[in-house]
Scaffold this motif. Structure first.
Motif, PDB file in Angstrom:
ATOM      1  N   LYS A 106      10.157  11.023  -0.172  1.00 37.92           N
ATOM      2  CA  LYS A 106      11.222  10.421  -1.147  1.00 37.92           C
ATOM      3  C   LYS A 106      11.434   9.125  -0.737  1.00 37.92           C
ATOM      4  O   LYS A 106      11.245   8.516   0.450  1.00 37.92           O
ATOM      5  CB  LYS A 106      12.565  10.916  -0.916  1.00 37.92           C
ATOM      6  CG  LYS A 106      12.822  12.464  -1.521  1.00 37.92           C
ATOM      7  CD  LYS A 106      12.854  12.521  -2.733  1.00 37.92           C
ATOM      8  CE  LYS A 106      12.810  13.803  -3.675  1.00 37.92           C
ATOM      9  NZ  LYS A 106      12.557  13.602  -5.097  1.00 37.92           N
ATOM     10  N   GLN A 107      11.860   8.207  -1.745  1.00 35.43           N
ATOM     11  CA  GLN A 107      12.104   6.691  -1.510  1.00 35.43           C
ATOM     12  C   GLN A 107      10.811   5.735  -1.164  1.00 35.43           C
ATOM     13  O   GLN A 107      11.048   4.436  -1.259  1.00 35.43           O
ATOM     14  CB  GLN A 107      13.096   6.294  -0.349  1.00 35.43           C
ATOM     15  CG  GLN A 107      14.457   7.290  -0.245  1.00 35.43           C
ATOM     16  CD  GLN A 107      15.090   6.966   1.024  1.00 35.43           C
ATOM     17  OE1 GLN A 107      15.362   5.644   1.351  1.00 35.43           O
ATOM     18  NE2 GLN A 107      16.087   7.863   1.429  1.00 35.43           N
ATOM     19  N   VAL A 108       9.874   6.447  -1.392  1.00 29.54           N
ATOM     20  CA  VAL A 108       8.562   5.465  -0.854  1.00 29.54           C
ATOM     21  C   VAL A 108       8.203   4.531  -2.286  1.00 29.54           C
ATOM     22  O   VAL A 108       8.297   3.363  -2.061  1.00 29.54           O
ATOM     23  CB  VAL A 108       7.369   6.223  -0.513  1.00 29.54           C
ATOM     24  CG1 VAL A 108       6.099   5.406  -0.406  1.00 29.54           C
ATOM     25  CG2 VAL A 108       7.670   6.935   0.853  1.00 29.54           C
ATOM     26  N   ASP A 109       8.155   5.120  -3.296  1.00 25.00           N
ATOM     27  CA  ASP A 109       7.682   4.300  -4.433  1.00 25.00           C
ATOM     28  C   ASP A 109       8.767   3.384  -4.715  1.00 25.00           C
ATOM     29  O   ASP A 109       8.370   2.036  -5.180  1.00 25.00           O
ATOM     30  CB  ASP A 109       7.429   5.376  -5.749  1.00 25.00           C
ATOM     31  CG  ASP A 109       6.280   5.988  -5.571  1.00 25.00           C
ATOM     32  OD1 ASP A 109       5.449   5.986  -4.481  1.00 25.00           O
ATOM     33  OD2 ASP A 109       5.885   6.808  -6.310  1.00 25.00           O
ATOM     34  N   VAL A 133       0.718  -1.054  -0.050  1.00 21.88           N
ATOM     35  CA  VAL A 133       0.107   0.041   0.016  1.00 21.88           C
ATOM     36  C   VAL A 133       1.104   1.197  -0.065  1.00 21.88           C
ATOM     37  O   VAL A 133       1.816   1.471   0.829  1.00 21.88           O
ATOM     38  CB  VAL A 133      -0.806  -0.175   1.385  1.00 21.88           C
ATOM     39  CG1 VAL A 133      -1.736   1.269   1.338  1.00 21.88           C
ATOM     40  CG2 VAL A 133      -1.717  -1.380   1.234  1.00 21.88           C
ATOM     41  N   ASP A 134       0.765   2.231  -1.014  1.00 21.11           N
ATOM     42  CA  ASP A 134       1.186   3.456  -1.162  1.00 21.11           C
ATOM     43  C   ASP A 134       0.275   4.498  -0.254  1.00 21.11           C
ATOM     44  O   ASP A 134      -0.612   5.094  -0.619  1.00 21.11           O
ATOM     45  CB  ASP A 134       1.301   3.771  -2.558  1.00 21.11           C
ATOM     46  CG  ASP A 134       2.041   4.988  -2.593  1.00 21.11           C
ATOM     47  OD1 ASP A 134       2.272   5.802  -1.521  1.00 21.11           O
ATOM     48  OD2 ASP A 134       2.568   5.553  -3.951  1.00 21.11           O
ATOM     49  N   ASN A 135       0.604   4.398   0.851  1.00 26.23           N
ATOM     50  CA  ASN A 135      -0.349   5.452   1.773  1.00 26.23           C
ATOM     51  C   ASN A 135      -0.549   6.650   1.623  1.00 26.23           C
ATOM     52  O   ASN A 135      -1.617   7.184   1.532  1.00 26.23           O
ATOM     53  CB  ASN A 135       0.119   5.297   3.244  1.00 26.23           C
ATOM     54  CG  ASN A 135      -0.776   5.963   4.038  1.00 26.23           C
ATOM     55  OD1 ASN A 135      -1.919   5.729   4.641  1.00 26.23           O
ATOM     56  ND2 ASN A 135       0.069   7.315   4.657  1.00 26.23           N
ATOM     57  N   SER A 136       0.628   7.354   1.138  1.00 33.06           N
ATOM     58  CA  SER A 136       0.334   8.953   0.907  1.00 33.06           C
ATOM     59  C   SER A 136      -0.357   9.048  -0.359  1.00 33.06           C
ATOM     60  O   SER A 136      -1.403  10.142  -0.326  1.00 33.06           O
ATOM     61  CB  SER A 136       1.756   9.290   0.470  1.00 33.06           C
ATOM     62  OG  SER A 136       2.587   9.435   1.649  1.00 33.06           O
ATOM     63  N   ASN A 137      -0.282   8.253  -1.268  1.00 33.26           N
ATOM     64  CA  ASN A 137      -1.331   8.574  -2.592  1.00 33.26           C
ATOM     65  C   ASN A 137      -2.544   8.072  -2.092  1.00 33.26           C
ATOM     66  O   ASN A 137      -3.411   8.609  -2.759  1.00 33.26           O
ATOM     67  CB  ASN A 137      -0.596   7.701  -3.674  1.00 33.26           C
ATOM     68  CG  ASN A 137       0.357   8.453  -4.358  1.00 33.26           C
ATOM     69  OD1 ASN A 137       0.809   9.690  -4.018  1.00 33.26           O
ATOM     70  ND2 ASN A 137       1.345   7.760  -5.034  1.00 33.26           N
ATOM     71  N   VAL A 138      -2.890   6.984  -1.554  1.00 33.08           N
ATOM     72  CA  VAL A 138      -4.291   6.797  -1.311  1.00 33.08           C
ATOM     73  C   VAL A 138      -4.757   7.888  -0.525  1.00 33.08           C
ATOM     74  O   VAL A 138      -6.234   8.339  -0.784  1.00 33.08           O
ATOM     75  CB  VAL A 138      -4.116   5.445  -0.488  1.00 33.08           C
ATOM     76  CG1 VAL A 138      -5.821   5.308   0.404  1.00 33.08           C
ATOM     77  CG2 VAL A 138      -3.871   4.253  -1.029  1.00 33.08           C
ATOM     78  N   PHE A 142       3.549   1.604   3.022  1.00 31.67           N
ATOM     79  CA  PHE A 142       4.671   2.490   2.947  1.00 31.67           C
ATOM     80  C   PHE A 142       4.422   3.879   2.878  1.00 31.67           C
ATOM     81  O   PHE A 142       3.019   4.311   2.311  1.00 31.67           O
ATOM     82  CB  PHE A 142       5.145   2.122   1.297  1.00 31.67           C
ATOM     83  CG  PHE A 142       5.907   0.824   1.424  1.00 31.67           C
ATOM     84  CD1 PHE A 142       7.058   0.652   1.352  1.00 31.67           C
ATOM     85  CD2 PHE A 142       5.008  -0.331   0.953  1.00 31.67           C
ATOM     86  CE1 PHE A 142       7.685  -0.763   1.178  1.00 31.67           C
ATOM     87  CE2 PHE A 142       5.459  -1.448   0.699  1.00 31.67           C
ATOM     88  CZ  PHE A 142       6.973  -1.897   0.763  1.00 31.67           C
ATOM     89  N   GLY A 143       4.967   4.570   3.495  1.00 31.13           N
ATOM     90  CA  GLY A 143       4.933   5.932   3.517  1.00 31.13           C
ATOM     91  C   GLY A 143       5.923   6.991   4.023  1.00 31.13           C
ATOM     92  O   GLY A 143       6.918   6.589   4.455  1.00 31.13           O
TER      93      GLY A 143
END
Length: 194
Positions: A107-110, A15-20, A74-75
């Motif tokens: 930075k680094q999350v994706d 899960v890409d938390n920030s983008n959700v 992730f975030g």
């Protein structure tokens, strides 16, 4: 002699938390009449107090009968008083965070999410079991990883907001689950308590 039951696929959730959260805020801005559409909310940098329910997101991404290999959120590193990450841990997510840079950019999350998904595909996932990587994110940068998993016979499910998913990512996946119809169910009435 009894026939063998084929092994059930195992799901691996990323899960890409920030983008959700960011894209959910944009939908909330539209619903509150603060923007005409999510792109307008992005252009005008409209912010809302929208929070989502990790457990409900998880239920949408993975059927309750599924066998789960890993669930990772992730975030960016949250403030010390942010309770959302503790809730995610309670819901069974492994949490991986990174500090923002000097300009307060994530930075680094994706790349971490993509690298972890690829590593897990070699270490834990099995094409013979028809395992599935579940990506809750919409960035086109994930396309090479998705294509690599598919070339090796693994399934890929992408779960994200319709307005914010890369067309190529959506088309590369075996399945695309749209979050939009579930906005109300995903929305927390107030910020969660730790």
């Amino acid at each position: 002699m009894a026939s063998k039951t084929p092994p059930q696929p195992v799901l691996f959730v990323y899960v890409d938390n920030s983008n959700v959260w960011i894209e959910g805020q944009r939908i909330q801005a539209v619903r509150q009449g603060l923007a005409t559409d999510p792109a307008d909310a992005q252009r005008r940098q409209v912010a809302t107090q929208w929070h989502y329910d990790f457990g409900r997101l998880y239920e949408l991404a993975c059927p309750s009968t599924a066998h789960i290999g890993r669930s990772i959120l992730f975030g960016s590193r949250p403030p010390a008083d942010d309770s959302l990450w503790n809730i995610a841990k309670r819901e069974g997510f492994q949490v991986i965070t990174y500090d923002r840079n000097a300009a307060n950019k994530e930075k680094q999350v994706d790349i971490s999410l993509s690298t972890t998904m690829l590593e897990d595909s070699y270490e834990y996932m099995k094409a013979s079991r028809q395992d599935i990587a579940v990506l809750v994110g919409g960035d086109g940068d994930f396309v090479p990883t998705v294509k690599s998993l598919k070339r090796r016979g693994l399934g890929v499910r992408v779960v994200f907001w319709s307005h914010a998913v890369s067309r190529e990512l959506r088309e590369s996946a075996d399945e695309f689950v749209v979050l939009d119809p579930h906005f109300e169910a995903l929305t927390r009435a107030e910020a969660p308590q730790a």
